[in-house]
Design an enzyme around this catalytic site. Sequence first.
Site, PDB file in Angstrom:
ATOM      1  CE1 TYR A   1      -3.931   1.731  -0.386  1.00  0.00           C
ATOM      2  CE2 TYR A   1      -3.392   2.827   1.673  1.00  0.00           C
ATOM      3  CZ  TYR A   1      -4.170   2.733   0.536  1.00  0.00           C
ATOM      4  OH  TYR A   1      -5.172   3.632   0.311  1.00  0.00           O
TER       5      TYR A   1
ATOM      6  NE  ARG B   1      -9.006  12.618  -3.848  1.00  0.00           N
ATOM      7  CZ  ARG B   1      -8.205  12.129  -2.905  1.00  0.00           C
ATOM      8  NH1 ARG B   1      -6.994  12.633  -2.724  1.00  0.00           N
ATOM      9  NH2 ARG B   1      -8.605  11.120  -2.145  1.00  0.00           N
TER      10      ARG B   1
ATOM     11  CE  LYS C   1      -7.585   2.704   0.565  1.00  0.00           C
ATOM     12  NZ  LYS C   1      -7.678   3.421   1.838  1.00  0.00           N
TER      13      LYS C   1
ATOM     14  CD  GLU D   1      -9.795   4.306  -1.297  1.00  0.00           C
ATOM     15  OE1 GLU D   1      -8.862   5.042  -0.889  1.00  0.00           O
ATOM     16  OE2 GLU D   1     -10.667   3.858  -0.547  1.00  0.00           O
ATOM     17  CG  ASP D   2      -7.713   7.319  -4.217  1.00  0.00           C
ATOM     18  OD1 ASP D   2      -7.872   7.926  -3.147  1.00  0.00           O
ATOM     19  OD2 ASP D   2      -6.731   6.596  -4.434  1.00  0.00           O
TER      20      ASP D   2
ATOM     21  CG  ASP E   1     -10.444   4.615   3.451  1.00  0.00           C
ATOM     22  OD1 ASP E   1     -10.781   4.548   4.642  1.00  0.00           O
ATOM     23  OD2 ASP E   1      -9.272   4.478   3.069  1.00  0.00           O
ATOM     24  CG  ASP E   2     -10.279   8.883  -0.613  1.00  0.00           C
ATOM     25  OD1 ASP E   2      -9.133   8.506  -0.349  1.00  0.00           O
ATOM     26  OD2 ASP E   2     -10.921   8.451  -1.588  1.00  0.00           O
TER      27      ASP E   2
ATOM     28  CG  ASN F   1      -0.640   8.992   2.230  1.00  0.00           C
ATOM     29  OD1 ASN F   1       0.346   8.964   2.934  1.00  0.00           O
ATOM     30  ND2 ASN F   1      -1.822   8.634   2.681  1.00  0.00           N
TER      31      ASN F   1
END
Length: 618
Positions: free
Chosen positions: A139, A192, A210, A282-283, A305-306, A447
């Site tokens: 990850y 993203r 993930k 996600e993203d 999650d973000d 990150n």
Amino acid sequence: MESTLKEMRGGESVLDLSPKATVGGGVEDVYGEDCATEEQLVTPWTYSVASGYSLLRDPHHNKGLAFTEKERDSHYLLGLLPPAVVTQQLQEKKLMDNLRKYQVPLQKYMAMMELQERNERLFYKLLIDNVEELLPIVYTPTVGEACQKYGSIFRRPQGLYISLKEKGKVLDVLKNWPERNIQVIVVTDGERILGLGDLGCQGMGIPVGKLSLYTALGGVRPSACLPVTIDVGTNNEQLLKDEFYIGLRQRRATGQEYADLLHEFMSAVKQNYGEKVLIQFEDFANHNAFTLLAEYGTTHLVFNDDIQGTASVVLAGVVAALKLIGGTLADHKFLFLGAGEAGTGIAELIALEMSKQTEIPVEETRKKIWLVDSKGLIVNSRKESLQHFKKPWAHDHEPVKDLLGAVKAIKPTVLIGSSGVGRTFTKEIIETVASFNEKPLIMALSNPTSQSECTAEEAYTWSQGRAIFASGSPFDPFEYNGKVFVPGQANNAYIFPGFGLGLVISGAIRVHDDMLLAASEALAKQVSDENYNKGLIYPPFSNIRKISANIAANVAAKAYELGVATRLPRPANLVKYAESCMYSPVYRSYRMDRRHWCLTIPFSLLLHNQQRKIANEI
């Protein structure tokens, strides 16, 4: 954040259980893996009994040289393997020795992915037993580089790719996936990826990574996990010109075309897998992330999650840090650099927890929290031009153009970075924060490592060793004035695996903010005095499965309390129940007597195959 999303939904809450949603579906452990103990014999089913060469090529059942002599004889493996029989522990030792010889993290990543493709249980055994060493490989930060180069290193598909070409056929695409009993889906559109921007179809590395952690850290079985990439194109010119790019070569679809494809996907998921499958966004870019949560939060089991995972793990760190910096949550003043989905999500969850502790309305507790975006401090005079998710954070104050000015004006006790821009916490900024705080809490969350707002060394040096520091990506321990500081890592992997497990074991059909608060509280309680003595505000990852079980239990308890859990009756001890449901990567022993294979085919599997046959004929 539920209050913000309710406004976007016209007042509808996730607890209203919208009539648009139909409860049904769910998952079934067809093969008996979850019910069996490690000592019980299992049959290595695919669509038939795997044997011979096909068994060695099946990552779910392959054990390599660990097949016993009796298993080799019974499963037609004689001559297909060298004569040596080794243990899983010896295989693990050899592979770790080989991995440590690689100097480049991406090489280690590729080696781990190859292992996952040929021997699934050994992959997870390695990851679980060496989690602190291998987590940065499978990850962040290494997965970011893997996504950037995904087209070049792509060897074998590891999930479902749903592009605009499949519009109108998404349900058929889902049915092409070989596993029927899905519990967790992680989906991205690649717009993203971490702090790296639009990587299009190559963002698949994120859902794959993930879900590896859902299994290794949270114990969700691998066959119940499905990585998905929605490919609507990319605006990354470099990728569009790259001959090795694996996605659609077109600019990103937006507006109704985009919304229609996502809606078809969400509808097809519920139709194919039922109401209780968790869909983790996600993203996604800010403009889509909030819209999707608002749109589907009342009809599906969805989690971003973000926004929500990051918020939960940061809140846990802040709550734990209170033991070092003193006071209650309401005694502190927070300043954020970054007002996107992560920043506003964290801010809202902190405000909710503060409201819960003080019984003060969340509209008032928000006033303790200030955000800086690319145009400066978010204040009331800017309200008309702000995006909807930033408006709750516009407070009365004169305009301030930059972070340093905001630090001097607001005098925060907690400084949090979620900007995605590296080295923005400068020496002057950290020195200023430290000038009016004995122990400033500094969290550089962006990150990968290159995008972190500052390094651990910078935070400790510029604050003269007084800062309590945590980051999104890992940093090595640092010695200052004879004292060794161990930086904490505010890694979402602390939260989402246990959070997802809690939803699965309770049969939850909706996600509510109170569940996120429950996850944060459970994580904060896992920080020991020994951790505090090292300046840590998060527990070590070496205990992650115990941590995940406690988080799962807290989340499940809240689901039962809110009335959104469907798995009844409620287990008496949720922690023990969570632990008992966790996937084990230890090799299983296979049945030896071929005569009984034909007698033990699960009826549900026969029925499923018959249904597929009829569907194909139609």
